[in-house]
Design an enzyme around this catalytic site. Structure first.
Site, PDB file in Angstrom:
ATOM      1  N   LYS A 170     -25.485   3.742 -16.094  1.00  0.00           N
ATOM      2  CA  LYS A 170     -24.358   4.267 -15.323  1.00  0.00           C
ATOM      3  C   LYS A 170     -23.062   3.631 -15.814  1.00  0.00           C
ATOM      4  O   LYS A 170     -23.042   2.488 -16.277  1.00  0.00           O
ATOM      5  CB  LYS A 170     -24.536   4.001 -13.836  1.00  0.00           C
ATOM      6  CG  LYS A 170     -24.478   2.530 -13.459  1.00  0.00           C
ATOM      7  CD  LYS A 170     -24.566   2.320 -11.959  1.00  0.00           C
ATOM      8  CE  LYS A 170     -24.522   0.817 -11.633  1.00  0.00           C
ATOM      9  NZ  LYS A 170     -24.631   0.563 -10.181  1.00  0.00           N
ATOM     10  N   SER A 203     -13.095  11.127   1.688  1.00  0.00           N
ATOM     11  CA  SER A 203     -12.890  11.265   3.124  1.00  0.00           C
ATOM     12  C   SER A 203     -12.115  10.132   3.783  1.00  0.00           C
ATOM     13  O   SER A 203     -11.660  10.286   4.913  1.00  0.00           O
ATOM     14  CB  SER A 203     -14.243  11.404   3.827  1.00  0.00           C
ATOM     15  OG  SER A 203     -15.014  10.223   3.665  1.00  0.00           O
ATOM     16  N   HIS A 231     -16.893  17.112   2.222  1.00  0.00           N
ATOM     17  CA  HIS A 231     -15.711  17.178   3.095  1.00  0.00           C
ATOM     18  C   HIS A 231     -14.800  18.347   2.733  1.00  0.00           C
ATOM     19  O   HIS A 231     -13.624  18.360   3.103  1.00  0.00           O
ATOM     20  CB  HIS A 231     -14.936  15.863   3.035  1.00  0.00           C
ATOM     21  CG  HIS A 231     -15.671  14.720   3.661  1.00  0.00           C
ATOM     22  ND1 HIS A 231     -15.625  14.447   5.010  1.00  0.00           N
ATOM     23  CD2 HIS A 231     -16.511  13.801   3.120  1.00  0.00           C
ATOM     24  CE1 HIS A 231     -16.376  13.398   5.283  1.00  0.00           C
ATOM     25  NE2 HIS A 231     -16.935  12.988   4.155  1.00  0.00           N
ATOM     26  N   THR A 259     -22.820  19.744   2.775  1.00  0.00           N
ATOM     27  CA  THR A 259     -23.442  19.413   4.054  1.00  0.00           C
ATOM     28  C   THR A 259     -23.315  20.582   5.017  1.00  0.00           C
ATOM     29  O   THR A 259     -22.394  21.395   4.913  1.00  0.00           O
ATOM     30  CB  THR A 259     -22.801  18.168   4.677  1.00  0.00           C
ATOM     31  OG1 THR A 259     -23.477  17.843   5.898  1.00  0.00           O
ATOM     32  CG2 THR A 259     -21.335  18.405   4.998  1.00  0.00           C
ATOM     33  N   LYS A 262     -20.774  19.093   8.900  1.00  0.00           N
ATOM     34  CA  LYS A 262     -19.348  18.861   9.110  1.00  0.00           C
ATOM     35  C   LYS A 262     -18.665  20.192   9.441  1.00  0.00           C
ATOM     36  O   LYS A 262     -18.712  20.635  10.579  1.00  0.00           O
ATOM     37  CB  LYS A 262     -18.756  18.135   7.903  1.00  0.00           C
ATOM     38  CG  LYS A 262     -19.314  16.707   7.779  1.00  0.00           C
ATOM     39  CD  LYS A 262     -18.716  15.940   6.652  1.00  0.00           C
ATOM     40  CE  LYS A 262     -19.106  14.462   6.691  1.00  0.00           C
ATOM     41  NZ  LYS A 262     -20.547  14.194   6.659  1.00  0.00           N
ATOM     42  N   THR A 291     -40.599  15.289   3.085  1.00  0.00           N
ATOM     43  CA  THR A 291     -39.831  15.261   4.333  1.00  0.00           C
ATOM     44  C   THR A 291     -40.043  16.538   5.132  1.00  0.00           C
ATOM     45  O   THR A 291     -39.962  17.636   4.580  1.00  0.00           O
ATOM     46  CB  THR A 291     -38.323  15.098   4.033  1.00  0.00           C
ATOM     47  OG1 THR A 291     -38.118  13.892   3.309  1.00  0.00           O
ATOM     48  CG2 THR A 291     -37.520  15.042   5.313  1.00  0.00           C
ATOM     49  N   THR A 292     -40.309  16.394   6.417  1.00  0.00           N
ATOM     50  CA  THR A 292     -40.393  17.563   7.294  1.00  0.00           C
ATOM     51  C   THR A 292     -39.088  18.349   7.217  1.00  0.00           C
ATOM     52  O   THR A 292     -38.005  17.777   7.255  1.00  0.00           O
ATOM     53  CB  THR A 292     -40.655  17.127   8.741  1.00  0.00           C
ATOM     54  OG1 THR A 292     -41.917  16.439   8.785  1.00  0.00           O
ATOM     55  CG2 THR A 292     -40.713  18.331   9.676  1.00  0.00           C
ATOM     56  N   THR A 377     -16.837   0.392   4.761  1.00  0.00           N
ATOM     57  CA  THR A 377     -16.460   1.787   4.528  1.00  0.00           C
ATOM     58  C   THR A 377     -15.192   1.865   3.690  1.00  0.00           C
ATOM     59  O   THR A 377     -15.055   2.746   2.834  1.00  0.00           O
ATOM     60  CB  THR A 377     -16.270   2.510   5.867  1.00  0.00           C
ATOM     61  OG1 THR A 377     -17.461   2.337   6.664  1.00  0.00           O
ATOM     62  CG2 THR A 377     -16.050   3.996   5.658  1.00  0.00           C
TER      63      THR A 377
END
Length: 421
Positions: A170, A203, A231, A259, A262, A291-292, A377
């Site tokens: 990276k 954001s 966002h 997403t 939001k 994952t369910t 954050t």
């Protein structure tokens, strides 16, 4: 841990103070002034952005100014009707993972709708935007041996986690610095597979990446592009396809991540891209396979929201006007609103204790709910209040907010910048 002998058996002797370690970890956060207390809220159907706050003194009405339900679609009649209908038709849960029995027709329809939104061949649903980023970015490194990922320095924690878990090479470029990005691309082996991972709207600061410039660099150096539009989806572009749609570069972005929690007001995450790429992630990503799946009610609600927002650009126009108005009013009051090219309205405080103090007083004294944004954050020294006005935050709500902020800024001994001329 020590081991002693008792009747021929090894008996563990515990020396670690586990509880003390947990308490010390929490106390460290408290000592730094960034311990977070969650407000006990009840969103009220039909009253967005109002909610009921349950405090030690009882219940009272508050106005939520920091929600990521940016357009209020979590309360929209079309979304709620679709969710009720799905419950009546299918019940509650999905029944399992997508590979077993958890694929419903709502999943199939929603993926097709999201692919269309971004002008891509296919899309894939995940249980959250975090999982979509983590699963996709880590899996890409297994599918493409030797992949080098070029990551913006302010990428979301989910992108950082995915890149780290993939275990590949990276390179982190300075935030929105295309000159630095090109330098790193130029230094990389020409024949190595490459991917540029970045966001459209960041954001916390509210700035927007140069998508067209990033795409140009990707083409020049043979790199794929991975764009997080979390966002921005629903909020930008004529149909809500994000900044890439607004800027006319959708067709040139290889992978879009978004997403449903939001602007679309429900829950879940997704990627969209070339059909072969999406199929490869579907077939190899543990975060998807094991994952369910999202329940039918959520996928049906998200489907209704995506369809509705595609056809209602006027809500996006109103959203941008509300954000611009609040920025202007904060500036006119001499409050340190940070520069932002998006709908995010951050106000700098610069100290975790003062940020929490202002947040608490806004809530208790004025019925204004906005959470303090502290480290990790945002970097230490840049603590802030982050406001997200929606189309439903009216002028009266802004009057209350600006007046309260103006009064509290002086009381809490927070730096103020000169009022706008």
């Amino acid at each position: 841990m020590d081991f002693g002998s008792a009747k021929g058996h090894l008996t563990p002797v515990m020396n670690t103070d586990y509880k003390g370690a947990f308490q010390a970890a929490v106390q460290q956060v408290k000592d730094e002034g960034r311990y977070r207390v969650f407000a006990d809220l009840k969103r009220r159907r039909g009253a967005f952005p109002r909610a009921t706050w349950t405090s030690p003194a009882g219940e009272r009405e508050v106005v939520v100014w920091c929600g990521n339900d940016y357009l209020g679609m979590g309360q929209h009649p079309a979304v709620l009707a679709a969710m009720h209908g799905a419950i009546d038709l299918c019940g509650s849960g999905s029944g399992g993972t997508r590979n077993i029995s958890g694929t419903t027709h709502f999943h199939v329809e929603l993926e097709a709708e999201l692919a269309d939104l971004h002008g891509k061949e296919a899309a894939l649903l995940f249980t959250s935007g975090y999982v979509a980023n983590e699963a996709t970015l880590s899996t890409l490194q297994r599918i493409l041996p030797g992949l080098i990922i070029f990551s913006d320095a302010l990428n979301h924690a989910s992108m950082i986690a995915g890149i780290r878990h993939g275990g590949g090479a990276k390179k982190v470029f300075r935030h929105n610095d295309l000159q630095h990005l090109e330098q790193l691309l130029r230094e990389a082996p020409a024949n190595a597979p490459k991917l540029i991972a970045f966001e459209s709207v960041y954001s916390m600061d509210g700035d927007i990446a140069d998508l067209r410039g990033t795409v140009a660099l990707a083409k020049r150096y043979g790199a794929l592009t991975y764009l997080d539009e979390v966002h921005a989806v629903g909020l930008y572009g004529n149909r809500g396809g994000g900044v890439a749609e607004r800027d006319g570069v959708l067709a040139e972005i290889d992978m879009v991540e978004g997403t449903l929690g939001k602007a679309f007001g429900v829950m879940g995450g997704y990627i969209a891209g070339d059909a072969d790429l999406v199929d490869a992630i579907r077939s190899h990503a543990p975060g998807f396979i094991f994952t369910t799946s999202l329940p039918p009610a959520l996928t049906a609600g998200a489907l209704a929201s995506v369809r509705w927002l595609k056809n209602h650009p006027e809500l996006r126009v109103r959203h941008q006007e509300r954000a611009a108005t609040l920025k202007r009013r904060f500036a006119e009051a001499g409050l340190p609103v940070m520069d932002s090219a998006s709908h995010i309205v951050p106000v700098l405080v610069g100290d975790p204790v003062h940020t929490k103090l202002v947040s608490d007083m806004l809530l208790v004294e004025h019925g204004v709910y906005v959470q303090p944004i502290n480290y990790p954050t945002v970097p230490k020294g840049t603590e802030r209040l982050r406001f997200t006005p929606s189309p439903l935050h009216d002028d009266a709500m802004m009057d209350t907010l600006v007046s309260a902020m103006d009064g509290l800024w002086s009381r809490c001994n927070v730096a103020r910048r000169p009022a706008a001329a």
